[in-house]
Enzyme design. Sequence first.
Site, PDB file in Angstrom:
ATOM      1  N   GLU A   1       0.819  -1.214   0.000  1.00  0.00           N
ATOM      2  CA  GLU A   1       0.000   0.000   0.000  1.00  0.00           C
ATOM      3  C   GLU A   1       0.853   1.265   0.000  1.00  0.00           C
ATOM      4  O   GLU A   1       1.229   1.773   1.060  1.00  0.00           O
ATOM      5  CB  GLU A   1      -0.951   0.026   1.201  1.00  0.00           C
ATOM      6  CG  GLU A   1      -1.846   1.254   1.225  1.00  0.00           C
ATOM      7  CD  GLU A   1      -2.817   1.285   2.398  1.00  0.00           C
ATOM      8  OE1 GLU A   1      -3.557   2.281   2.522  1.00  0.00           O
ATOM      9  OE2 GLU A   1      -2.832   0.332   3.197  1.00  0.00           O
TER      10      GLU A   1
ATOM     11  N   LYS B   1      -2.340  -2.003  -3.337  1.00  0.00           N
ATOM     12  CA  LYS B   1      -3.407  -1.172  -2.778  1.00  0.00           C
ATOM     13  C   LYS B   1      -3.008   0.299  -2.924  1.00  0.00           C
ATOM     14  O   LYS B   1      -2.426   0.893  -2.015  1.00  0.00           O
ATOM     15  CB  LYS B   1      -3.668  -1.527  -1.311  1.00  0.00           C
ATOM     16  CG  LYS B   1      -4.807  -0.702  -0.698  1.00  0.00           C
ATOM     17  CD  LYS B   1      -5.152  -1.131   0.727  1.00  0.00           C
ATOM     18  CE  LYS B   1      -6.239  -0.255   1.302  1.00  0.00           C
ATOM     19  NZ  LYS B   1      -6.678  -0.672   2.668  1.00  0.00           N
TER      20      LYS B   1
END
Length: 338
Positions: free
Chosen positions: A178, A220
């Site tokens: 992420e 992500k």
Amino acid sequence: MTTQEELNATIHEMVQPGRGILAADESHPTIAKRFNAVGVESSEEKRREYRSLLLKTQGLGDYVSGVILFEETLGQKSDDGRLLSSVAASQGVVPGIKVDKGKGPMVNAPGDEITEGLDGLANRLEQYKELGARFAKWRNVYHITDINPSQAAIEANAEVLARYAAICQSCGVVPIVEPEVLIDGSHTIERSANVNEAVISEVFRALRRHRVELETMILKPSMVTPGNATGQKASPEEVAAHTLRVFRRVVPAAVPGINFLSGGQTPEEATLNLNAMNSGTSLPWVLSFSYGRALQEPAQQAWAGISSNRDSAQDALLKRAKLNSLATLGRYSADMEG
């Protein structure tokens, strides 16, 4: 199963058209802020009650393939004595765990931050696996200003993400990578696109350097939007065009799934933008969601800490999950909100 078989099985269950990931891994300060907004004190018991409510929502697994849990939640049990990770698994939802230890200022890089938590990660992952976790998530953040993020921050954060992902895969745990480019600021959508491209490009250079297997990881990222201080909103079509142009340039086709964070968008905005990205030409990745507040906010408002509101809260969660499921297929429209 071998480590490779574990990775393959988990990624197969998590990356499926029409299903996404519920992010329920808020830290204590973050969930306290969200509980406070609905008049609820953030005690350990209230957090357990609320997250148990989420995971027991009947039909959740039809639209959600994985749930990211906070470390506290992974060790908690539902009222019937089952670990909450087992409750999720019984719904067909793969349990996962946030493993980073938070962010702090990066030395000699004013305005930039870096995330910590690599020390002892392999040992922690083995403990988390015993409690049912099959994937992990690590978040790094990037601020946009006229001078941020610096190249030093882009490179250092990419190195940390790659080291984390390599450790995860060595333990048979699928890593969610992420790199969050924050929406905070007065930057244009073009500036956001340039920063996202630089950040994600460097992340994949580092992943290759550390021999991370791209086929058993999930990205992500942020959507490419203007800064929230501009007072302007880009249309879903503009967000989709800028975001997909960046991904086509820098995300290898070997990556099976891209699960967006909502990053300060309203629930409706996050769904509209995801739908726009899935309404065009075919793409090499499954584009889905990994939303926290954009999935949970209506449920928290319906619940408000009152046990008798449980059904209403679960209905609100299920509705948002279903609408986002439709958005992953390009079949959502705003009139469905009613």
